[in-house]
Design a protein around this motif. Structure first.
Motif, short mmCIF file in Angstrom:
data_model
loop_
_atom_site.label_atom_id
_atom_site.label_comp_id
_atom_site.label_asym_id
_atom_site.label_seq_id
_atom_site.Cartn_x
_atom_site.Cartn_y
_atom_site.Cartn_z
N VAL A 178 37.99 -55.81 -38.44
CA VAL A 178 36.81 -54.95 -38.39
C VAL A 178 35.92 -55.31 -37.20
O VAL A 178 35.30 -54.44 -36.60
N TYR A 179 35.86 -56.61 -36.85
CA TYR A 179 35.09 -57.11 -35.71
C TYR A 179 36.04 -57.68 -34.66
O TYR A 179 37.13 -58.16 -34.98
N LYS B 47 35.07 -52.66 -26.41
CA LYS B 47 35.16 -51.20 -26.51
C LYS B 47 36.31 -50.81 -27.42
O LYS B 47 37.28 -51.54 -27.59
N ASP B 48 36.15 -49.64 -28.02
CA ASP B 48 37.18 -49.04 -28.86
C ASP B 48 37.50 -49.87 -30.09
O ASP B 48 38.60 -49.80 -30.63
N TYR B 49 36.56 -50.71 -30.53
CA TYR B 49 36.65 -51.39 -31.83
C TYR B 49 35.65 -50.73 -32.78
O TYR B 49 34.78 -49.97 -32.34
N GLN B 50 35.72 -51.06 -34.06
CA GLN B 50 34.68 -50.60 -34.97
C GLN B 50 33.38 -51.36 -34.71
O GLN B 50 32.29 -50.78 -34.70
N ASN C 18 31.75 -47.21 -26.98
CA ASN C 18 32.78 -46.39 -27.64
C ASN C 18 33.26 -47.04 -28.94
O ASN C 18 34.45 -47.19 -29.19
N MET C 19 32.30 -47.42 -29.79
CA MET C 19 32.63 -48.02 -31.08
C MET C 19 32.34 -47.04 -32.20
O MET C 19 31.26 -46.45 -32.25
N ALA D 39 27.71 -52.44 -36.26
CA ALA D 39 26.87 -52.92 -35.16
C ALA D 39 27.70 -53.46 -34.00
O ALA D 39 28.82 -53.95 -34.19
N GLY D 40 27.09 -53.41 -32.82
CA GLY D 40 27.67 -54.12 -31.69
C GLY D 40 27.57 -55.62 -31.91
O GLY D 40 28.53 -56.36 -31.70
#
Length: 279
Positions: free
Chosen positions: A86-87, A105-108, A128-129, A136-137
């Motif tokens: 997830v992270y 980028k491109d992760y949840q 791009n999450m 959250a970032g």
């Protein structure tokens, strides 16, 4: 003229510092500083597979590096349990760690931090999450003295649930000099006894659903989480994302059939410290 000089040896010999050159290879060269030494490791009977053992070294040039060596100096911290998959990276029980200069980028989600102190997240890009578990970032729980500075958060989406920085039971932390662009949830969100955090000198553009800085939790009667105190938003630049968006909101709670309520904590856990201006 650059010449190739062949040296044959075994790995064991190299380990001992021995180098064997082809006789006469360098003596006849008027400019040996321009030569390339090629070490053919194990070109003897003791190496069953010499095909992948060729190393070239150019005198005067930088020593060769392993092409598989990561260019990012920051180590990866493995996620486990509910955070795995997830992270991107997770910090558990860490102190004095800095994560800088990376692109997520491109992760949840980007970075998860728990039970840690004196952590710095600086100069990273989060973009791009999205996803059903995109929160959250930078997502922090049960920690103190976290600094999030000089990062860029762009295109983070999951309705109103995706934030740039999400501080849960986290205190005495600083979110400064970051850029938040097109973040669908409130760019900085506090939750459940997050105390004495400062959000300053950031730029917020088209980010947020309710506020630039908001506090929400599963407060009574819907849960046992606690109000936050002493948090401040000051000296930021912003462009609101929605007509009804405001700078700060505190005491948010939801549950049952009531829907979302604000202003249920007294005193308010978040305040406008001034110096915030529209751009």
């Amino acid at each position: 003229m650059r010449r190739f000089l062949l040296a044959t040896t075994t790995a064991a010999a190299l380990a001992g510092g021995a180098i064997f050159l082809v006789p006469g290879s360098a003596a006849a060269d008027p400019d040996p500083t321009d030569n390339i030494l090629v070490f053919a490791l194990g070109f003897t009977a003791d190496d069953p597979d010499p095909t992948n053992d060729l190393i070239a070294f150019v005198p005067g040039d930088p020593e060769p590096t392993d092409p598989a060596e990561p260019t990012d100096p920051a180590p990866d911290y493995e996620c486990r349990g509910a955070e795995k998959g997830v992270y991107r990276i997770c910090l558990y029980n860490e102190s004095g760690v800095e994560i800088s200069g990376r692109t997520f980028k491109d992760y949840q989600n980007g970075i998860f931090i728990k039970n840690s102190d004196n952590i710095t997240i600086s100069g990273n890009t989060f973009k791009n999450m999205t996803g059903p578990k995109a929160w959250a970032g930078v997502h922090v729980k049960d920690s103190t003295d976290i600094t999030v500075t000089g990062n860029t958060f762009t295109n983070l989406t999951n309705a109103g649930r995706m934030h740039g920085v999400y501080l849960v039971r986290t205190s005495d932390s600083l979110v400064e000099n970051n850029k938040f662009l097109d973040v669908t949830g409130d760019p900085v969100r506090l939750r459940d006894a997050a105390h004495n955090n400062t959000v300053e000198r950031n730029t917020f553009i088209n980010s947020g659903r309710y506020a630039l800085l908001s506090e929400w939790g599963m407060l009574p009667p819907y849960g046992m989480e606690e109000c936050s105190t002493g948090n401040v938003l000051k000296n930021n630049k912003y462009r609101f994302n929605t007509p009804n968006q405001v700078k700060v909101l505190s005491g948010g709670r939801s549950g049952g059939t009531v829907g979302l309520e604000w202003g249920t904590c007294s005193p308010a856990g978040v305040k406008d410290g001034g110096g915030n201006r529209k751009i």
